[in-house]
Design a protein around this motif. Structure first.
Motif, PDB file in Angstrom:
ATOM      1  N   GLN A   1      -9.933-107.914  60.249  1.00 48.24           N
ATOM      2  CA  GLN A   1     -10.426-107.016  60.328  1.00 48.24           C
ATOM      3  C   GLN A   1      -9.107-106.255  60.595  1.00 48.24           C
ATOM      4  OE1 GLN A   1     -13.364-106.343  63.374  1.00 48.24           O
ATOM      5  NE2 GLN A   1     -12.331-104.571  64.696  1.00 48.24           N
ATOM      6  N   ALA A   2      -8.113-106.814  61.363  1.00 55.37           N
ATOM      7  CA  ALA A   2      -7.096-106.795  62.019  1.00 55.37           C
ATOM      8  C   ALA A   2      -6.449-106.399  60.452  1.00 55.37           C
ATOM      9  CB  ALA A   2      -5.983-107.768  62.973  1.00 55.37           C
ATOM     10  N   PHE A   3      -6.229-106.931  59.258  1.00 56.32           N
ATOM     11  CA  PHE A   3      -6.284-106.777  58.473  1.00 56.32           C
ATOM     12  C   PHE A   3      -5.845-105.520  57.666  1.00 56.32           C
ATOM     13  CE2 PHE A   3      -5.806-106.850  53.813  1.00 56.32           C
ATOM     14  CZ  PHE A   3      -3.735-107.407  53.635  1.00 56.32           C
ATOM     15  N   LEU A   4      -7.590-105.361  57.910  1.00 53.98           N
ATOM     16  CA  LEU A   4      -8.362-103.902  56.915  1.00 53.98           C
ATOM     17  C   LEU A   4      -7.376-102.788  57.948  1.00 53.98           C
ATOM     18  CD1 LEU A   4     -11.710-105.462  56.457  1.00 53.98           C
ATOM     19  CD2 LEU A   4      -9.165-104.667  54.186  1.00 53.98           C
ATOM     20  N   GLU A   5      -7.405-102.801  59.300  1.00 50.79           N
ATOM     21  CA  GLU A   5      -7.092-102.082  60.054  1.00 50.79           C
ATOM     22  C   GLU A   5      -5.697-101.768  59.979  1.00 50.79           C
ATOM     23  OE1 GLU A   5      -8.196-103.197  64.104  1.00 50.79           O
ATOM     24  OE2 GLU A   5      -9.817-102.587  63.722  1.00 50.79           O
TER      25      GLU A   5
ATOM     26  N   VAL B   1     -21.355-100.820  57.264  1.00 47.02           N
ATOM     27  CA  VAL B   1     -21.393-100.455  56.322  1.00 47.02           C
ATOM     28  C   VAL B   1     -19.660 -99.503  55.859  1.00 47.02           C
ATOM     29  CG1 VAL B   1     -21.829 -97.828  55.314  1.00 47.02           C
ATOM     30  CG2 VAL B   1     -23.095 -99.512  56.659  1.00 47.02           C
ATOM     31  N   GLU B   2     -19.489 -99.515  57.620  1.00 46.36           N
ATOM     32  CA  GLU B   2     -17.918 -99.342  57.501  1.00 46.36           C
ATOM     33  C   GLU B   2     -17.157-100.568  56.686  1.00 46.36           C
ATOM     34  OE1 GLU B   2     -15.760 -96.662  61.138  1.00 46.36           O
ATOM     35  OE2 GLU B   2     -16.896 -98.653  61.559  1.00 46.36           O
ATOM     36  N   MET B   3     -16.916-102.023  56.954  1.00 51.09           N
ATOM     37  CA  MET B   3     -16.356-102.852  56.566  1.00 51.09           C
ATOM     38  C   MET B   3     -16.217-102.956  55.044  1.00 51.09           C
ATOM     39  SD  MET B   3     -14.484-104.325  58.924  1.00 51.09           S
ATOM     40  CE  MET B   3     -14.383-106.508  58.537  1.00 51.09           C
ATOM     41  N   GLN B   4     -18.296-102.765  54.746  1.00 45.77           N
ATOM     42  CA  GLN B   4     -18.376-103.205  53.421  1.00 45.77           C
ATOM     43  C   GLN B   4     -17.516-102.407  52.243  1.00 45.77           C
ATOM     44  OE1 GLN B   4     -21.876-102.623  52.009  1.00 45.77           O
ATOM     45  NE2 GLN B   4     -22.169-103.557  50.595  1.00 45.77           N
ATOM     46  N   SER B   5     -17.612-101.228  52.969  1.00 46.82           N
ATOM     47  CA  SER B   5     -16.380 -99.615  52.262  1.00 46.82           C
ATOM     48  C   SER B   5     -14.908 -99.907  52.690  1.00 46.82           C
ATOM     49  CB  SER B   5     -17.077 -99.333  52.488  1.00 46.82           C
ATOM     50  OG  SER B   5     -15.844 -97.562  53.190  1.00 46.82           O
ATOM     51  N   ALA B   6     -14.642-100.689  53.341  1.00 43.90           N
ATOM     52  CA  ALA B   6     -13.414-101.011  54.131  1.00 43.90           C
ATOM     53  C   ALA B   6     -12.798-102.277  52.704  1.00 43.90           C
ATOM     54  CB  ALA B   6     -12.867-101.143  54.899  1.00 43.90           C
ATOM     55  N   ILE B   7     -13.235-103.267  51.990  1.00 46.85           N
ATOM     56  CA  ILE B   7     -13.510-104.320  52.013  1.00 46.85           C
ATOM     57  C   ILE B   7     -13.114-103.933  49.942  1.00 46.85           C
ATOM     58  CG2 ILE B   7     -14.192-106.576  51.302  1.00 46.85           C
ATOM     59  CD1 ILE B   7     -15.275-106.627  53.908  1.00 46.85           C
ATOM     60  N   GLN B   8     -14.201-102.723  49.934  1.00 49.72           N
ATOM     61  CA  GLN B   8     -14.991-102.550  48.394  1.00 49.72           C
ATOM     62  C   GLN B   8     -12.833-101.605  48.049  1.00 49.72           C
ATOM     63  OE1 GLN B   8     -17.876-100.166  48.154  1.00 49.72           O
ATOM     64  NE2 GLN B   8     -18.901-102.141  46.833  1.00 49.72           N
TER      65      GLN B   8
ATOM     66  N   LEU C   1      -9.104 -99.141  57.297  1.00 49.52           N
ATOM     67  CA  LEU C   1      -9.742 -99.114  58.326  1.00 49.52           C
ATOM     68  C   LEU C   1      -9.999 -98.158  59.529  1.00 49.52           C
ATOM     69  CD1 LEU C   1     -12.088-102.694  59.561  1.00 49.52           C
ATOM     70  CD2 LEU C   1     -12.909-100.550  58.804  1.00 49.52           C
ATOM     71  N   HIS C   2      -9.469 -97.180  59.920  1.00 49.50           N
ATOM     72  CA  HIS C   2      -9.392 -96.966  61.095  1.00 49.50           C
ATOM     73  C   HIS C   2      -9.258 -97.499  62.325  1.00 49.50           C
ATOM     74  CE1 HIS C   2     -13.386 -96.738  62.942  1.00 49.50           C
ATOM     75  NE2 HIS C   2     -13.493 -96.213  62.506  1.00 49.50           N
ATOM     76  N   ASP C   3      -8.517 -97.106  62.919  1.00 48.97           N
ATOM     77  CA  ASP C   3      -8.055 -98.173  64.365  1.00 48.97           C
ATOM     78  C   ASP C   3      -8.032 -97.793  64.990  1.00 48.97           C
ATOM     79  OD1 ASP C   3      -5.890 -96.767  64.265  1.00 48.97           O
ATOM     80  OD2 ASP C   3      -4.392 -98.343  63.385  1.00 48.97           O
ATOM     81  N   ASP C   4      -8.951 -96.252  66.192  1.00 54.00           N
ATOM     82  CA  ASP C   4      -8.608 -95.720  66.763  1.00 54.00           C
ATOM     83  C   ASP C   4      -9.784 -96.859  67.679  1.00 54.00           C
ATOM     84  OD1 ASP C   4      -8.380 -94.717  65.033  1.00 54.00           O
ATOM     85  OD2 ASP C   4     -10.348 -93.479  65.760  1.00 54.00           O
ATOM     86  N   HIS C   5     -11.055 -97.181  67.434  1.00 54.86           N
ATOM     87  CA  HIS C   5     -11.542 -98.030  68.340  1.00 54.86           C
ATOM     88  C   HIS C   5     -11.785 -99.495  66.973  1.00 54.86           C
ATOM     89  CE1 HIS C   5     -15.694 -97.431  65.530  1.00 54.86           C
ATOM     90  NE2 HIS C   5     -15.260 -95.880  65.890  1.00 54.86           N
ATOM     91  N   LEU C   6     -12.157-100.362  68.089  1.00 55.08           N
ATOM     92  CA  LEU C   6     -12.269-102.253  67.500  1.00 55.08           C
ATOM     93  C   LEU C   6     -13.327-102.533  67.270  1.00 55.08           C
ATOM     94  CD1 LEU C   6     -10.110-103.092  70.481  1.00 55.08           C
ATOM     95  CD2 LEU C   6      -9.617-102.461  68.228  1.00 55.08           C
ATOM     96  N   ILE C   7     -14.532-101.889  67.620  1.00 54.93           N
ATOM     97  CA  ILE C   7     -16.204-102.194  66.642  1.00 54.93           C
ATOM     98  C   ILE C   7     -16.240-100.813  65.228  1.00 54.93           C
ATOM     99  CG2 ILE C   7     -18.280-102.010  66.790  1.00 54.93           C
ATOM    100  CD1 ILE C   7     -18.155-102.923  70.184  1.00 54.93           C
ATOM    101  N   HIS C   8     -16.607-101.937  64.478  1.00 55.79           N
ATOM    102  CA  HIS C   8     -16.896-101.457  62.452  1.00 55.79           C
ATOM    103  C   HIS C   8     -18.058-101.589  62.530  1.00 55.79           C
ATOM    104  CE1 HIS C   8     -13.026-100.125  62.673  1.00 55.79           C
ATOM    105  NE2 HIS C   8     -12.145-101.371  63.290  1.00 55.79           N
ATOM    106  N   ASN C   9     -18.939-100.626  62.384  1.00 58.80           N
ATOM    107  CA  ASN C   9     -20.358-101.506  61.642  1.00 58.80           C
ATOM    108  C   ASN C   9     -20.205-101.964  59.843  1.00 58.80           C
ATOM    109  OD1 ASN C   9     -20.866 -99.307  59.582  1.00 58.80           O
ATOM    110  ND2 ASN C   9     -21.123 -97.752  61.350  1.00 58.80           N
TER     111      ASN C   9
END
Ligand code: ZN
Ligand code: ZN
Length: 522
Positions: free
Chosen positions: A36-40, A55-62, A45-53
């Motif tokens: 998660q820190a890597f993707l931020e 769907v967000e994670m999956q799209s970032a990984i893609q 991934l946006h890094d303005d808050h620390l919790i990602h759902n």
């Protein structure tokens, strides 16, 4: 990093395993990765808050998988995690896919190329394109990495600027003092670029730079920087990449592009890809007279090799001590049947007699003609009285100076790893041992295969760190392992490390000529 991103990420990017005992770096080698820190950090991934759902994670990984040319599973599969752990540039990948698509689009819509194209006016950008509005730029080397001579760094930097001036309308000049447009500096850890941009020690982030017109590129001082076949990261390649950012280029998804975010070795192929050339020419136009010069990596490699050889001789002559004693860095170490210790570095090696007298540097290929320009591991085996050399995916076996028939052979064919850290003959097992990262491999020289039930965890060798650059057994049966300036002495009877110290100062048989001092940790 990109200057439009606020350095608001205060979470540490790498999470160290809690089980590190001796010291974090020494015991664990590369730190563990927090995806998660890597993707931020890299803009997925946006890094303005620390919790990602989810769907967000999956799209970032893609998105990450697309830029890394991996199957787009949207899951943190092993290939994805492996790719994240690869050494890379610290600049964010945010928006680079889009910039690339626009760049390629320009070719097909045939709009004007050089001179502040309008497509670069993205929403997050200012009205003006991120470029320099002059064609002659001055650069300055603010400080220097350890282990490399000033002369060779200066040569590598000027060659790195030249790859860009060869294909564009830009010209560069070094300004040793005073004002400069582009400043190059080596820093360790946090260096006031925000906590998210602190350097992370060996591996991981190698360097980062700012888009114009801040004119700064920073390099992780803790990396082992090299200029040719050594283990470590090639400073010329990373320098050329970071210079690209200081000129206004973002990351390229093209596999062999210099501006790909992942570290690329200096190989035989061309340093610049068509995409790098397109990108720099869209900002600064073509070179005067429209003459493109694209040097193959091979030419630069040979030039750097030649330079190092001169460097080695000058250093040995001026101080009376071999170069490896000053820098504390070598590629491999072993001993012949007469007790002469051989130390290998780049294209040369030194011999140290049992009395501690050291020879001048000799070219590696003068003695072993079929070896590559440099090696990664070497071991003499008293079992069959043969020399074994390792580099990349190959093994060379010599009887004296004669290469045995059928060599080089592929390491993977016989179950051994590519790029071993070190190799040594280990009498208690009657076999050769290869260390690689967190594992070790036992190599049966009679069957010429890896022994079954290996590789096993390096932890079996209590106290031995990861990432050693050489190892050898001494006549008293003890094993010595080396990493940079330190050595670890392993006692085969007690089956653990019984002494740690600095080899230049304490082991006179390494040829660095200072009386030994005690530092037993028993
Ligand atoms: Zn980069
Ligand atoms: Zn920095």
């Amino acid at each position: 990093m990109n200057r439009y991103r606020a350095a608001s990420n205060v979470k540490p990017v790498w999470v160290l395993a809690a089980t590190c005992l001796i010291s974090a770096r020494a015991a664990c080698g590369s730190p563990l990765l927090d995806p998660q820190a890597f993707l931020e950090k890299y803009g997925y991934l946006h890094d303005d808050h620390l919790i990602h759902n989810a769907v967000e994670m999956q799209s970032a990984i893609q998105k990450f998988q697309r830029l890394s040319r991996l199957p787009m599973t949207g899951e943190l599969d092993s290939a994805t995690l492996r790719q994240m752990a690869e050494p890379r540039c610290g600049v964010s990948d945010k928006g680079s896919q889009q910039v690339w698509a626009q760049r390629v689009n320009i070719i097909f819509t045939a709009r004007s190329s050089a001179g502040g194209p309008s497509w670069r006016r993205r929403k997050r950008s200012a009205i003006k394109a991120d470029k320099w509005y002059k064609s002659h730029l001055a650069y300055q080397i603010v400080n220097w990495p350890s282990h490399l001579s000033l002369g060779s760094v200066r040569l590598a930097v000027s060659a790195a600027f030249q790859v860009w001036s060869n294909v564009s309308g830009l010209a560069f000049q070094e300004a040793p003092q005073g004002p400069a447009d582009i400043r190059l500096a080596f820093y360790e850890g946090d260096h006031n670029d925000g906590a998210g941009n602190a350097f992370d020690g060996p591996g991981g982030t190698l360097a980062h730079a700012f888009l114009p017109r801040r004119g700064e590129a920073h390099f992780d001082k803790a990396e082992r920087w090299t200029l040719n076949g050594h283990k470590g990261h090639n400073l010329f390649m990373v320098m050329a990449h970071e210079i690209g950012h200081t000129l206004g280029l973002e990351h390229s998804p093209v596999r062999h592009a210099l501006m790909s975010p992942y570290y690329r070795k200096l190989g035989r192929s061309l340093v610049m890809s068509w995409d790098d050339i397109l990108a720099v020419q869209q900002l600064y136009g073509k070179p005067p007279g429209d003459r493109l010069v694209r040097l193959p990596g091979e030419v630069l490699h040979a030039a750097l090799q030649e330079w190092e050889f001169m460097d080695v001789h000058m250093s040995d002559k001026s101080s009376g001590l071999p170069l490896y004693c000053h820098s504390g860095v070598f590629d491999a170490i072993t001993a012949d049947p007469n007790g002469t210790v051989l130390v290998f570095r780049g294209s040369v090696y030194w011999s140290v007699s049992p009395e501690g007298r050291v020879s001048g540097a000799s070219p590696l290929r003068q003695h072993w003609a079929d070896l590559p320009l440099a090696i990664e591991a070497a071991a003499f085996s008293p079992l069959d009285a043969k020399w074994y050399f390792f580099k990349g995916k190959h093994i060379w076996r010599y009887t004296g100076q004669v290469l045995d028939a059928g060599f080089p052979r592929q390491s993977t064919d016989i179950g051994l790893p590519r790029h071993p850290d070190c190799a040594f003959f280990y009498a208690p097992l009657g076999h050769m041992v290869l260390l690689k990262g967190s594992r070790y491999f036992v190599f049966n020289l009679q069957t010429f295969r890896r022994e079954p039930y290996y590789p096993r965890k390096l932890k079996d060798w209590t106290g031995v760190p990861q990432g050693t650059n050489g190892a050898l057994s001494r006549p008293d049966g003890r094993l010595y392992l080396f990493r940079q300036r330190h050595f670890w002495r392993f006692d085969p009877v007690k089956v653990r490390v019984t002494r740690v110290g600095q080899w230049v100062k304490e082991l006179n048989w390494t040829g660095c000529g200072v009386a030994p001092q005690g530092n037993d940790i028993l």
